[in-house]
Design a protein around this motif. Structure first.
Motif, mmCIF file in Angstrom:
data_model
loop_
_atom_site.group_PDB
_atom_site.id
_atom_site.type_symbol
_atom_site.label_atom_id
_atom_site.label_comp_id
_atom_site.label_asym_id
_atom_site.label_seq_id
_atom_site.Cartn_x
_atom_site.Cartn_y
_atom_site.Cartn_z
ATOM 1 N N ALA A 77 0.830 -1.203 0.000
ATOM 2 C CA ALA A 77 0.000 0.000 0.000
ATOM 3 C C ALA A 77 0.866 1.255 0.000
ATOM 4 O O ALA A 77 0.577 2.231 -0.699
ATOM 5 C CB ALA A 77 -0.931 -0.014 1.219
ATOM 6 N N GLN A 78 1.959 1.213 0.777
ATOM 7 C CA GLN A 78 2.852 2.372 0.824
ATOM 8 C C GLN A 78 3.503 2.614 -0.532
ATOM 9 O O GLN A 78 3.744 3.765 -0.918
ATOM 10 C CB GLN A 78 3.919 2.171 1.898
ATOM 11 C CG GLN A 78 4.908 3.313 2.046
ATOM 12 C CD GLN A 78 4.245 4.628 2.443
ATOM 13 O OE1 GLN A 78 3.148 4.622 2.996
ATOM 14 N NE2 GLN A 78 4.904 5.740 2.166
ATOM 15 N N SER A 79 3.768 1.551 -1.272
ATOM 16 C CA SER A 79 4.391 1.725 -2.588
ATOM 17 C C SER A 79 3.464 2.452 -3.549
ATOM 18 O O SER A 79 3.923 3.186 -4.434
ATOM 19 C CB SER A 79 4.796 0.365 -3.172
ATOM 20 O OG SER A 79 3.659 -0.409 -3.525
ATOM 21 N N LEU A 80 2.142 2.278 -3.402
ATOM 22 C CA LEU A 80 1.191 3.006 -4.240
ATOM 23 C C LEU A 80 1.246 4.502 -3.943
ATOM 24 O O LEU A 80 1.140 5.335 -4.851
ATOM 25 C CB LEU A 80 -0.229 2.474 -4.005
ATOM 26 C CG LEU A 80 -0.488 1.018 -4.396
ATOM 27 C CD1 LEU A 80 -1.903 0.616 -4.020
ATOM 28 C CD2 LEU A 80 -0.252 0.798 -5.882
ATOM 29 N N VAL A 81 1.412 4.833 -2.657
ATOM 30 C CA VAL A 81 1.528 6.243 -2.273
ATOM 31 C C VAL A 81 2.865 6.810 -2.750
ATOM 32 O O VAL A 81 2.934 7.919 -3.300
ATOM 33 C CB VAL A 81 1.387 6.402 -0.751
ATOM 34 C CG1 VAL A 81 1.621 7.846 -0.330
ATOM 35 C CG2 VAL A 81 0.016 5.928 -0.283
#
Length: 646
Positions: free
Chosen positions: A286-290
């Motif tokens: 999820a952090q990689s999407l941000v």
């Protein structure tokens, strides 16, 4: 629906005049293929064919109910390509089996739309939430929502679905398990009535198909469900939510093993719908999407975060408050943690003790060096039985005089003491206080207010009506010491999930972590900073070349099968081959290779930069086509981005 890589394409058939009316795109059909009848779907009707040979005839239309539309087909095709699978395997996950009697029932009427949008004040705690909500009606915003401790997340998600419904669009919310689904349903039903349906395996095939048809026919446009509901055919899909995407209940056990989070990303892109990935903690995916700018943060400010969290204490074995504490030595519960529990009980509030495993002491280690205690005969793990005697868990041989093979130590300690044993110890320490255990096949959903000791394993912690007065996390090293890439991430997720069940520090709530305060995962909980922890994890994985910074695939099977398959894979120039290595702990061998690991089953990992992920999937698909055309039948499992790498 052949499920073979070399036959993963469309086939043309002739339709006679008797079936012309029923044979509409999306219906189930039977066709003859290589001399046998197989099930399939009619994808489209065309006047001409590009096939140069002779065409066969459609055997029959199984049902006139169109269950597959072009949008869902496109999603399933993209998922199959992403995970090096076949379209038919994904369609088996997306479209439930048919029940003829259910199709013959009168379709339910369309429920009334939402009259008003509920109060959205609670969302004001999160920066940028106002612009996100405004875009729900007119655009397709994408966000990763970091819920604060104690947040009523089912109500917040119901509010987002109501905003979406007010614009005339549908919503799809996926949660890990039935307990989460029950809470979500309670929040959504008052708002949507019969326009809201739940989809879960526990319903049974008939009830689930009936509800799935209601969605397909447009009678329901708010769908709540567990893992496989991510494919629900919601009309005019405007919002997709995946809650707690790090929960391993969301890991699909069937080929091609798609994760709902990744399916949601694909659907959001293709169908131009809003996307929310939410949770108390945060995964690196999820952090990689941000970090990539594809999604945006929905965060509360630091004063709000601090005001809603419990007081967090971390106590290591070397802490002066623990050293010499007889309770810490015998029960693994330092006196400081006991004091926090006693204060909560005195205030007539429940207390939660979280332990890694259920039952009595499952295995032992040397008390001096913590090396695993092994049997001198068969090298199996030693355990402490009900008679407090050491014996081998494999061969049953007693061990009256243990001596560590590593350091020569003669004393043992528990690697983990389970919920049953811990409950007994706490029952003696808190005489007269009710004890509740939750875990394994006996999970308690909730506990009432009042003085009570609750002993639970991860994921089985009951909800407390108004929050726990205190929570104590025991044997935390057993979670951190796992030989798994996600060990620290999973530990932080579990600890924050427990912490979010405790009352805020302004109301006396205390979370005690029996672990070294200097460890990065412990610090993340002390600061209550899941975003910072996920960002640092992502940075380290970028440096080391681990997912999600790279796309990684595992190939599991016997040595000969794996070697032959890997030889057939044409890796991109940027690809790497790692292994072979033993299967990670907890990963079962592929079907057909036996139920136990005896050294004959192994794993090879293939790794490419994220930008070349589709090339790796294509190469894996080509290798499976080669394997099928060569009639190689040895047991094998090919998985893109496996949840357990080891």
């Amino acid at each position: 629906m052949l499920g073979l890589a070399h036959l993963d394409r469309e086939f043309d058939y002739l339709i006679d005049e008797h079936q012309d009316e029923l044979a509409t795109p999306g219906v189930r059909v039977r066709v003859r293929f290589s001399g046998r009848l197989i099930d399939g779907f009619l994808l489209d009707r065309v006047d001409e064919t590009e096939h140069p040979g002779r065409l066969g005839w459609l055997e029959r239309v199984v049902s006139g109910e169109p269950v597959l539309d072009p949008a869902l087909t496109q999603v399933c095709r993209a998922v199959a390509d992403r995970y090096a699978g076949t379209l038919s395997d994904v369609l088996r996950l997306a479209v439930p089996p048919r029940h003829a009697r259910t199709e013959q029932e009168d379709p339910p009427g369309v429920g009334s739309p939402v009259a008003t949008i509920p109060d959205l004040t609670a969302w004001h705690s999160y920066t940028a939430s106002a612009s996100f909500i405004d875009l729900l009606a007119a655009g397709h915003p994408r966000a990763v929502w970091q819920a604060t401790a104690g947040e009523d997340w089912p109500a917040r998600l119901a509010e987002l679905a109501a905003v979406t419904a007010s614009a005339g669009r549908g919503s799809l919310i996926v949660v890990p398990d039935q307990r989460d689904l029950d809470r979500l349903e309670q929040a959504c039903t008052p708002l949507f009535g019969d326009r809201c349906v739940t989809l879960a395996a526990g319903l049974g095939p008939t009830a689930r198909y009936r509800r799935w048809l209601a969605v397909r026919r447009g009678a329901a446009d708010v769908v709540l469900g567990t893992r496989s509901a991510i494919f629900a055919p919601v009309h005019d899909l405007g919002l997709i939510v995946v809650w707690d995407d790090g929960d391993d209940s969301l890991n699909e056990p069937r080929a091609p093993y798609p994760h709902p989070r990744e399916v949601a990303v694909i659907r959001s892109h293709q169908q131009r719908s809003a996307l929310v990935i939410g949770g108390v903690a945060r995964t690196t995916e999820a952090q990689s999407l941000v970090a990539a700018g594809w999604a945006h943060d929905l965060l509360a400010d630091r004063p709000t975060v601090r005001s809603r969290t419990a007081r967090v204490l971390a106590l290591s074995a070397e802490d002066r408050r623990v050293a010499g504490d007889p309770l810490a030595r015998s029960a693994r519960i330092p006196g400081v943690a006991f004091d926090a529990a006693r204060r909560a009980v005195a205030a007539d509030r429940p207390v939660l003790f979280s332990v890694p495993r259920r039952g009595y002491i499952p295995s032992l280690a040397c008390a001096r060096c913590r090396a695993h205690a092994r049997c001198r005969v068969c090298h199996g793990p030693l355990q402490l039985d009900a008679r407090e005697q050491i014996s081998c868990r494999w061969c049953g041989r007693g061990e009256p005089a243990f001596r560590c093979a590593e350091c020569g130590g003669t004393e043992v300690r528990a690697l983990t003491t389970g919920a049953g044993r811990t409950a007994e110890e706490l029952g003696r320490a808190f005489a007269g206080v009710p004890i509740t255990t939750s875990g394994g096949s006996s999970v308690t959903a909730s506990v009432p207010d009042g003085a009570r000791i609750v002993v639970a394993t991860p994921g089985a912690e009951p909800d407390a009506d108004h929050g726990y007065g205190a929570a104590i996390l025991l044997d935390t090293w057993a979670q951190l010491d796992r030989a798994d890439l996600r060990a620290a991430e999973d530990a932080v997720r579990h600890w924050m999930s427990v912490g979010s069940m405790v009352r805020p520090h302004t109301d006396g709530g205390t979370l005690v972590i029996v672990a070294d305060a200097g460890l990065s995962p412990v610090q993340a909980v002390i600061r209550w900073d899941p975003v910072g922890f996920a960002d640092e994890e992502l940075r380290q994985r970028n440096e080391l070349g681990f997912p999600p910074a790279v796309t990684m695939a595992s190939v599991d099977g016997t040595r000969a099968t794996v070697s032959a398959f890997v030889d057939a894979v044409a890796l991109p120039p940027t690809g790497e081959l790692l292994g072979p290595v033993p299967l990670p702990a907890g990963v079962r061998p592929p079907a057909g290779s036996g139920d136990t690991f005896d050294g004959a089953v192994e794993r090879i990992l293939l790794r490419v930069p994220r930008r070349n992920g589709r090339q790796l999937s294509a190469a894996l698909t080509a290798a499976q086509i080669h394997r099928n055309t060569q009639h190689e039948t040895g047991p094998i499992r090919v998985q893109v981005d496996p949840p357990t790498i080891g």
